[in-house]
Design an enzyme around this catalytic site. Structure first.
Site, mmCIF file in Angstrom:
data_model
loop_
_atom_site.group_PDB
_atom_site.id
_atom_site.type_symbol
_atom_site.label_atom_id
_atom_site.label_comp_id
_atom_site.label_asym_id
_atom_site.label_seq_id
_atom_site.Cartn_x
_atom_site.Cartn_y
_atom_site.Cartn_z
ATOM 1 N N HIS A 173 0.931 -1.216 0.034
ATOM 2 C CA HIS A 173 -0.073 -0.067 0.002
ATOM 3 C C HIS A 173 0.932 1.455 -0.152
ATOM 4 O O HIS A 173 0.283 2.347 -0.353
ATOM 5 C CB HIS A 173 -0.986 0.086 1.295
ATOM 6 C CG HIS A 173 -1.932 -1.177 1.211
ATOM 7 N ND1 HIS A 173 -3.346 -0.691 0.775
ATOM 8 C CD2 HIS A 173 -1.989 -2.622 1.315
ATOM 9 C CE1 HIS A 173 -4.056 -1.894 0.778
ATOM 10 N NE2 HIS A 173 -3.160 -2.848 0.882
ATOM 11 N N ASP A 227 3.007 9.451 -0.874
ATOM 12 C CA ASP A 227 1.982 8.631 -0.525
ATOM 13 C C ASP A 227 1.738 7.329 -1.368
ATOM 14 O O ASP A 227 2.158 7.557 -2.799
ATOM 15 C CB ASP A 227 0.745 9.295 -0.462
ATOM 16 C CG ASP A 227 -0.298 9.120 0.485
ATOM 17 O OD1 ASP A 227 -0.371 7.941 1.110
ATOM 18 O OD2 ASP A 227 -0.739 10.032 0.977
HETATM 19 P P1 ADQ Z 1 -3.181 5.920 4.508
HETATM 20 O O1 ADQ Z 1 -1.977 6.619 4.733
HETATM 21 O O2 ADQ Z 1 -4.165 5.800 5.905
HETATM 22 O O3 ADQ Z 1 -3.407 4.567 3.724
HETATM 23 P P2 ADQ Z 1 -5.296 7.269 2.601
HETATM 24 O O4 ADQ Z 1 -5.040 6.315 1.404
HETATM 25 O O5 ADQ Z 1 -5.485 8.680 2.493
HETATM 26 O O6 ADQ Z 1 -3.991 7.091 3.872
HETATM 27 O O7 ADQ Z 1 -6.427 6.597 3.617
HETATM 28 C C1 ADQ Z 1 -6.927 7.135 4.827
HETATM 29 C C2 ADQ Z 1 -8.460 6.743 4.765
HETATM 30 O O8 ADQ Z 1 -8.874 7.311 6.075
HETATM 31 C C3 ADQ Z 1 -9.176 7.374 3.932
HETATM 32 O O9 ADQ Z 1 -10.306 6.519 3.673
HETATM 33 C C4 ADQ Z 1 -9.801 8.604 4.685
HETATM 34 O O10 ADQ Z 1 -11.323 8.984 4.168
HETATM 35 C C5 ADQ Z 1 -9.759 7.944 6.062
HETATM 36 N N1 ADQ Z 1 -9.543 9.224 6.915
HETATM 37 C C6 ADQ Z 1 -8.635 9.711 7.275
HETATM 38 N N2 ADQ Z 1 -9.052 10.999 8.056
HETATM 39 C C7 ADQ Z 1 -9.962 10.819 8.472
HETATM 40 C C8 ADQ Z 1 -10.908 11.580 9.479
HETATM 41 N N3 ADQ Z 1 -10.622 12.595 9.987
HETATM 42 N N4 ADQ Z 1 -12.103 11.223 9.428
HETATM 43 C C9 ADQ Z 1 -12.693 10.121 8.989
HETATM 44 N N5 ADQ Z 1 -11.879 9.324 7.971
HETATM 45 C C10 ADQ Z 1 -10.754 9.538 7.635
HETATM 46 C C11 ADQ Z 1 -2.324 3.775 3.236
HETATM 47 C C12 ADQ Z 1 -1.469 4.557 2.301
HETATM 48 C C13 ADQ Z 1 -2.125 5.126 1.072
HETATM 49 C C14 ADQ Z 1 -2.909 4.399 0.590
HETATM 50 C C15 ADQ Z 1 -3.793 3.512 1.162
HETATM 51 C C16 ADQ Z 1 -4.740 2.315 0.462
HETATM 52 O O11 ADQ Z 1 -0.493 5.189 3.148
HETATM 53 O O12 ADQ Z 1 -1.215 5.675 0.253
HETATM 54 O O13 ADQ Z 1 -3.719 4.914 -0.430
HETATM 55 O O14 ADQ Z 1 -3.125 2.887 2.256
HETATM 56 O O15 ADQ Z 1 -3.969 1.538 -0.033
#
Ligand code: ADQ
Length: 460
Positions: free
Chosen positions: A156, A364
């Site tokens: 990921h 990311d």
């Molecule tokens: P993350 O680093 O956790 O994921 P991201 O892909 O942005 O980053 O996912 C975060 C998730 O958490 C999103 O679904 C978002 O909506 C949710 N989220 C974040 N803050 C929130 C809040 N305050 N309230 C509710 N929901 C919140 C890791 C990798 C990424 C990759 C994903 C999936 O670091 O690059 O995209 O896995 O593979």
């Protein structure tokens, strides 16, 4: 049909209504809930007396099997090698990367433990799909305990450039462990190229003409499978959320001001301090925005036991305080900074009323927030996505305003452009991005990956 067994460090909260702020959990739950399967991983519990067997329970079509970790496992494997070595290294933060042999041994121990506890639950024709950097050595461990079925891996995070990976003392073991899978999935072609570059430059293998990789006496598929979101579901949620009380409350509180929204786990890879400085630059360079635009940053804390996460939290509080101290008025606070998560429906409503979605990580793997923001927009009045070139999502969402998160002026200019962008440009950019998300949604991601895994084992 053979069963799908997903393995990840943590399993997602069982209650779907609950917010889940990790991208892996959000995506894997969305991918699994429609087709069912077994989800194996850490329960989140730390105890000196873990149960000998995994705890099993069913929710709908999904069966969960969870194990506990000891305090030593938690320290060495989770806080240690996974989150103090691999995470910063894979995000190009060599300055934050630490390595100890003790933690690395803990990492291997927990991978062996996961394999030993999972093995008795497996049937010969199961497809095992292992996720993320915590569990890279698990295929080797499963092979050692006798599992002969298909095993796939999906990373990921980014896969770092060859020279960056060389800084890891155990880089050769780690890459050999990756090559034990039948399918190794990356987020983007950039990550895939970094992996291939390592394999060829370190002379551990070669690319075959058919696109397969041959290394360590094995042939396997390494490919990019860009992860995505449950597009149809987000559209539905966002439409409903537009009229929900929380969204109305938020809209009313803005008092007609345009909303610039950031939503991220509180992590140094997300570029939050740089983002706050860019918003400050916007207010300095384009003073007409003072009192007319509000930035809201939702950043729920994560990995709170790793010291770098304590530091980033402090830096952000200082940065938000400094901008607000400088520009706030009696009826306007420039940055609303909240260390909390909100449930997914409410979040989709916030995305929908935002004029700008600010997604500016320093690195990311993909960044699902970028895709969720696009999916949640009102098709008649879409907002603008400002997106870092270092997010994997930028490969597909090239119609966003693409910025360099190290360039404060460029980020401020992009925000200004987004605030002023005429409707026809907003529409055409959004339509281009939305059509990509309609085609490559979370189901397509899962199907593409499993089709590749079903074709295994690969032979020369
Ligand atoms: P993350 O680093 O956790 O994921 P991201 O892909 O942005 O980053 O996912 C975060 C998730 O958490 C999103 O679904 C978002 O909506 C949710 N989220 C974040 N803050 C929130 C809040 N305050 N309230 C509710 N929901 C919140 C890791 C990798 C990424 C990759 C994903 C999936 O670091 O690059 O995209 O896995 O593979």
């Amino acid at each position: 049909m053979s069963r799908l067994v997903v393995v990840s460090n943590r399993v997602a909260p069982v209650d779907e209504g609950k917010s889940s702020t990790g991208g892996l959990a959000v995506a894997v739950l969305a991918a699994l809930k429609r087709m069912g399967g077994i989800w194996f991983g850490w329960s989140g519990e730390v105890t000196t007396t873990p149960a000998a067997q995994p705890r099993m329970f069913d929710v709908g079509r999904l069966s969960y099997a969870t194990v506990d970790l000891t305090p030593q496992d938690f320290e060495e494997y989770y806080n240690g090698f996974a989150n103090s070595t691999l995470w910063p290294l894979f995000h190009y933060r060599l300055d934050l990367t630490s390595f100890t042999r003790r933690q690395y041994a803990g990492y291997l121990r927990v991978n062996n433990l996961f394999a030993a506890k999972l093995a008795p639950l497996l049937q010969a024709d199961d497809r095992v799909w292992i996720h993320d950097y915590h569990l890279i050595p698990m295929a080797e461990a499963l092979r050692r305990v006798g599992f002969g079925g298909k095993i796939g891996f999906f990373l990921h995070t980014p896969f770092p450039a060859h020279e960056v990976l060389l800084a890891l003392p155990s880089h050769d073991d780690l890459v050999r462990a990756l090559c034990a899978y039948d399918v190794v999935g990356f987020q983007t072609s950039r990550d895939l190229n970094s992996f291939r570059d390592y394999v060829t430059r370190e002379k551990v293998g070669e690319m075959q003409e058919d696109g397969l990789t041959r290394a360590f006496g094995k042939v396997f598929m390494a490919a990019a499978f860009p992860i995505s979101v449950d597009t149809v579901n987000i559209v539905r949620m966002a439409e409903a959320a537009a009229k929900a009380q929380q969204t109305m409350r938020m809209a009313a509180s803005l008092g007609g001001r345009k909303l610039i929204l950031g939503v991220d786990r509180l992590d140094y890879s997300k570029g939050l301090v740089q983002r706050f400085h860019a918003f400050e630059r916007l207010l300095e360079n384009y003073p007409e925005n003072r009192g007319r635009a509000t930035m809201m940053q939702l950043a729920p804390p994560s990995r709170t036991e790793v010291p770098e996460y304590v530091d980033i939290r402090r830096s952000l509080e200082e940065a938000a305080g400094s901008v607000n101290g400088k520009f706030a008025d009696i009826d306007w606070v420039p940055i609303r900074y909240l260390n909390r998560s909100v449930n997914r429906r409410t979040l989709s409503g916030f995305f929908r009323i935002a004029r700008i979605g600010l997604v500016t990580p320093l690195r990311d793997g993909m960044n699902l927030v970028a895709k969720e923001f696009v999916a949640a927009q009102d098709p008649d009045d879409p907002g603008v996505l400002v997106l870092s070139r270092f997010a994997g999502a930028a490969e597909e969402l090239s119609a966003a305003l693409i910025i360099n998160p190290y360039d404060t002026d460029e980020m401020a200019e992009a925000m200004q452009r987004g605030l002023d962008m005429p409707m026809d440009e907003r529409l055409s950019r959004w339509r281009e991005m939305f059509s990509i998300l309609q085609e490559n949604d979370i189901d397509a991601w899962r199907q593409h990956y499993l089709t590749a895994l079903d074709a295994a084992p690969y032979r020369c």
